[in-house]
Design an enzyme around this catalytic site. Structure first.
Site, PDB file in Angstrom:
ATOM      1  N   LYS A 131     -44.901  22.611  77.680  1.00  0.00           N
ATOM      2  CA  LYS A 131     -45.790  22.640  79.268  1.00  0.00           C
ATOM      3  C   LYS A 131     -45.929  23.698  80.137  1.00  0.00           C
ATOM      4  O   LYS A 131     -46.299  24.103  81.139  1.00  0.00           O
ATOM      5  CB  LYS A 131     -44.165  21.641  80.038  1.00  0.00           C
ATOM      6  CG  LYS A 131     -44.363  21.460  81.606  1.00  0.00           C
ATOM      7  CD  LYS A 131     -43.614  21.671  82.231  1.00  0.00           C
ATOM      8  CE  LYS A 131     -44.288  21.742  83.416  1.00  0.00           C
ATOM      9  NZ  LYS A 131     -43.554  22.873  84.865  1.00  0.00           N
ATOM     10  N   ASP A 150     -45.905  16.987  81.767  1.00  0.00           N
ATOM     11  CA  ASP A 150     -44.319  17.819  83.014  1.00  0.00           C
ATOM     12  C   ASP A 150     -43.549  16.001  82.819  1.00  0.00           C
ATOM     13  O   ASP A 150     -43.842  14.663  82.482  1.00  0.00           O
ATOM     14  CB  ASP A 150     -44.296  17.993  84.191  1.00  0.00           C
ATOM     15  CG  ASP A 150     -44.830  17.474  85.640  1.00  0.00           C
ATOM     16  OD1 ASP A 150     -45.452  16.623  84.494  1.00  0.00           O
ATOM     17  OD2 ASP A 150     -44.921  17.038  85.928  1.00  0.00           O
TER      18      ASP A 150
END
Length: 222
Positions: A131, A150
């Site tokens: 991420k 996320d």
DNA sequence: CTCCCGATAT
DNA sequence: ATATCAGGAG
């Protein structure tokens, strides 16, 4: 396997995906990454502080943090307790302060204090997973190798019917297959905007959501 | 899976 | 009281 929506469109079909993408661009024409930064290192730091914390709170901290710490060496050589106080409002401050020192020491040891610009190199840095790496690559280097997953992208992907996976990496793979590559970064930003403003975790505002006719999770009777 | 952190919304 | 907040490691 795929079910039909109130719009008559199939969940997970190219038509549903494109309809949602089109509407996200219409809703959020100015969507962008909301953490303040001017260099890859600043983004590297801000993104690590962003874990389980609003962007607004990160920006409030980095406004002064970036004046005090100007290089990887500044973070790597920082006093742990002092750095903790400097980032305290972002939460998890002991862990994040230690992580900043360790990750920046890694930059010094392997890259002369610079932030590397490839996925393979970034995910080798302690504290950096896909991420954070996707955020740094897309927003500091203009390189889009993956899809930012996320908490918002995780949640909305499931609500849209785009992924049933719980593993972040598998969700990312599903999104990369469904969304055209040229939209990966821009759509991730817009999913996050929509996740904050409308499709929030606690009480999604389906009644006022313009994506509802394309969303298998829409609850219009509230 | 839990832990890390504390403010805020529900 | 409990869940959530642009996560990642053990």
């Amino acid at each position: 396997m795929s079910s039909s929506l109130s719009s008559g469109v199939q969940v997970g079909s190219g038509e549903q995906v494109q309809a949602i993408i089109d509407e996200l661009y219409r809703l959020y024409p100015e969507a962008r990454y909301d953490l303040d930064f001017t260099t890859p290192l600043e983004l590297f730091v801000a993104t690590q502080l962003a874990a389980q914390c609003t962007d607004e709170r990160v920006n409030a901290v980095t406004k002064t943090l970036f004046q005090k710490y100007r290089s990887a060496a500044d973070y790597a050589g920082a006093n742990q307790e002092e750095l903790e106080q400097d980032i305290k409002p972002t939460g998890f401050y002991r862990k994040k302060a230690n992580q900043l020192r360790v990750s920046c020491q890694y930059l010094l040891d392997h890259y002369g204090g610079e932030v590397p610009g490839t996925m393979a190199e970034l995910v080798r840095i302690p504290g950096i997973a896909r991420k954070t790496a996707n955020v740094i690559l897309g927003n500091a280097f203009g390189v889009v190798d993956g899809f930012i997953v996320d908490t918002h992208v995780d949640r909305l992907s499931k609500r849209f019917g785009w992924s049933k996976q719980n593993d972040i990496v598998k969700i990312e793979r599903d999104l990369m297959a469904l969304v055209p590559r040229e939209h990966w970064l821009e759509v991730a930003h817009r999913i996050i905007y929509h996740g904050r403003a409308v499709c929030n975790a606690r009480k999604p505002l389906c009644a006022q959501c313009t994506l509802a006719s394309y969303c298998p999770s829409a609850m219009l009777d509230q």
